[in-house]
Enzyme design. Structure first.
Site, PDB file in Angstrom:
ATOM      1  N   ASP A 153       0.708  -1.272   0.030  1.00  9.43           N
ATOM      2  CA  ASP A 153       0.066  -0.061   0.073  1.00  9.43           C
ATOM      3  C   ASP A 153       0.829   1.273  -0.172  1.00  9.43           C
ATOM      4  O   ASP A 153       0.499   2.262  -1.029  1.00  9.43           O
ATOM      5  CB  ASP A 153      -0.916  -0.024   1.341  1.00  9.43           C
ATOM      6  CG  ASP A 153      -1.864  -1.102   1.147  1.00  9.43           C
ATOM      7  OD1 ASP A 153      -1.960  -2.031   0.012  1.00  9.43           O
ATOM      8  OD2 ASP A 153      -2.885  -1.166   2.002  1.00  9.43           O
ATOM      9  N   SER A 160      -8.421   0.610   6.145  1.00  7.71           N
ATOM     10  CA  SER A 160      -7.828  -0.069   4.900  1.00  7.71           C
ATOM     11  C   SER A 160      -8.748   0.033   3.663  1.00  7.71           C
ATOM     12  O   SER A 160      -9.908   0.463   3.897  1.00  7.71           O
ATOM     13  CB  SER A 160      -7.706  -1.612   5.303  1.00  7.71           C
ATOM     14  OG  SER A 160      -7.616  -2.552   4.116  1.00  7.71           O
TER      15      SER A 160
END
Length: 583
Positions: free
Chosen positions: A139, A486
């Protein structure tokens, strides 16, 4: 990259180093000691005379997201060499969110974005490299590398390492989110120990980043939409040989960019940032993009904060039915043509600035000229048949969040929520309460002191949100935090609440039982407490000390700014007096 571009790069193998950074370490008598080091590594005189290209990867053995990057780096180096450059490979750190999730390790995640950008900057500066190919998997590594490309402003090409293949269990596609939600199902007695083990064994069957439209795949789509990656390069899953072809083409492309003198700040403009935000909205992408796009903008000296991102989200239709809010995974998008299909659909409907230049040397409109939205599929629908007229992610503002907040609405059945607050001062307490089902339907769970400074590190809350969803409470309660979620989170979850609790924002003043009202259609989030009472609480409030009073997390807390501005740790291009690419 077109055949014409490839042949042009190969037809012009000689480069003038007079204006390239590497002249400081490779040209003239004073560079004799530097050249001695190069000879020690087997470099030839020809290679020393050529431009030096940093090939930076976030390869490590922490998780499948990054494990294939070393292989792809070799292909990128092959492309650099073929086009007349000298590649110099190096690596930087990553913190893999899936493993850092649900405990104190997640405090390191967002911090790693800054460390990645800073460490690549220092390596490039220290060795005077002329250009950069950056390969990332997990990420924060994607925005970290894009940030440093814009910061350095040397010719650069970004390459995503690719998504994981979907797992299969009982006839359906699986991702790691199914495992996280399986923990919640298990805690509620809805699945057995054996079933949870079966799910964890099959959900991640290959190398690559998490397979839904979570943060990695969201930012991979951004890399194409913003113009820093070759068209189509974000699509092939990590195990596919096609990734190596894109890596090689990226190496060739960066040499062509040196010839053109085309740099990241020519590419990353206000318009291209708006294009990137539109693609996030259209794909129901990660709320983390509202942090990362302002951070990339900061490197270019462009004012582009959470509210600017939210404005784009609000006017962009949601057209890609991707997990976690939808049905499909990244491989399904690749199978129907990749993010270029989304860009084409948005361009045709007037939601993309087609005149933005990209690393191909062409505009984004030219890049997708031959692309069509395929018939007979429902992964990406036409804009006129949009899943919703508003993007899958929206911004909020109100008395609880004067500096804004953000929520992913993709897949939500209800867009309004009001209820009494149940307050937690850290994620661990909230997760324990959820796993032991010490909450009630209709409540608003508040997790505070998890912002950029207060965490420190602005943790994601996937373990908590997934447990709620696994228990069947995903839309029966709301969750509000000054931390993050998330990209895999689903449910009525509001993050990035600002100002954060650590600096005395309104979220620090909430008490159990206070009514919180959220309206994702109107874009509001309010605390129903009289101003007189709030002022009384504010006077009684005292800052909290964290347990991190030294080391990297302490250092981060001293310099990090607000979530609204991207949680950045330096002033950006607006304060600089010179650019590395011009030395």
């Amino acid at each position: 990259m077109s055949a014409k571009t490839k042949s042009s790069a190969k037809a012009n193998p000689k480069f003038d180093k007079a204006k390239l950074p590497s002249r400081h370490v490779s040209v003239g008598p004073t560079s004799a000691p530097h050249r001695a080091f190069y000879y020690a590594m087997g470099m030839t005189e020809k290679e020393i005379r050529q431009p030096f290209v940093g090939v930076a990867t976030t390869w490590n053995e922490a998780a499948p997201c990054n494990i294939a990057l070393a292989r792809q780096a070799q292909a990128a180096k092959k492309g650099v060499k073929a086009a007349g450059g000298t590649p110099r490979e190096f690596t930087t750190i990553t913190v893999t969110d899936g493993i850092a999730m649900g405990h104190a390790g997640m405090k390191s995640s967002l911090v790693s974005r800054e460390v990645i950008a800073d460490s690549v900057e220092l390596t490039m500066r220290g060795h005077c490299y002329d250009a950069l190919v950056g390969l990332a998997g997990c990420d924060k590594s994607l925005p970290g590398l894009m940030m440093v490309m814009v910061r350095l402003n040397v010719p650069s090409v970004f390459l995503y390492g690719g998504s994981i293949l979907p797992g299969r269990w009982r006839g359906r596609d699986m991702t790691v989110v199914d495992v996280f939600e399986g923990v919640g199902q298990h805690s509620a007695g809805r699945i057995s120990d054996k079933e949870l083990q079966e799910i964890e064994m099959v959900s991640c069957p290959s190398s690559g980043s998490c397979g839904g439209q979570f943060t990695a795949n969201t930012m991979a789509c951004v890399s194409e939409a913003i113009g820093l990656a070759l068209p189509g390069s974000s699509g092939p899953p990590a195990p596919y040989d096609g990734r190596d072809a894109f890596a090689e083409a990226s190496g060739e492309a960066v040499m062509w960019l040196i010839k053109l003198g085309l740099r990241p700040r020519d590419i990353v403009t206000r318009k291209s940032l708006e294009n990137a935000a539109a693609v996030v909205a259209a794909t129901g992408g990660s709320t983390n993009a509202a942090l990362h796009l302002p951070a990339i903008a900061n490197e270019a000296g462009i004012a582009f904060d959470l509210f600017d991102v939210a404005d784009i989200f609000r006017r962009t239709p949601y057209i890609a039915d991707l997990k976690p809010g939808g049905k499909y995974v990244a491989k399904d998008l690749y199978d129907i043509g990749g993010v270029s299909v989304v860009i084409r659909a948005l361009l045709d409907a007037g939601h993309i600035h087609g005149d933005c230049i990209t690393v191909t040397g062409k505009t984004i409109a030219e890049n997708v000229r031959g692309v069509k939205v395929p018939a007979g599929q429902d992964v990406v629908v036409p804009v006129k048949k949009a899943l919703s007229p508003t993007g899958g992610v929206v911004g909020l503002k109100g008395s609880l969040a004067p500096d804004g907040a953000i929520v992913k609405i993709a897949g939500l059945k209800r867009l309004q929520f009001a209820g009494p607050a149940r307050v937690f001062d850290c994620e661990e307490d909230a997760l324990t309460a959820v796993l032991t089902q010490q909450y009630k339907a209709g409540e608003v769970l508040v997790i505070r002191y998890e912002g950029p400074k207060g965490g420190p590190g602005m943790r994601e809350m996937l373990s908590t949100t997934s447990a709620l969803y696994g228990q069947g409470a995903g839309e029966k309660v709301a969750l509000v935090t000054d931390g993050r979620f998330s990209g895999a989170t689903r449910g009525f979850c509001i993050g990035h609440v600002g100002p954060e609790a650590a600096i005395g924002g309104p979220i620090a003043l909430v008490k159990n039982g206070d009514t919180i009202r959220i309206d994702a259609e109107k874009g509001t989030i309010d605390l129903d407490v009289p101003k007189v009472e709030l002022e009384k609480r504010r006077k009684a409030w005292k800052p909290r000390a964290t347990d991190f009073q030294s080391g990297g997390l302490w250092k981060y807390a001293q310099t990090v700014g607000s979530a609204r501005q991207g949680a950045v740790t330096h002033p950006g291009a607006r304060a600089e007096t010179h650019v590395f690419g011009d030395i």
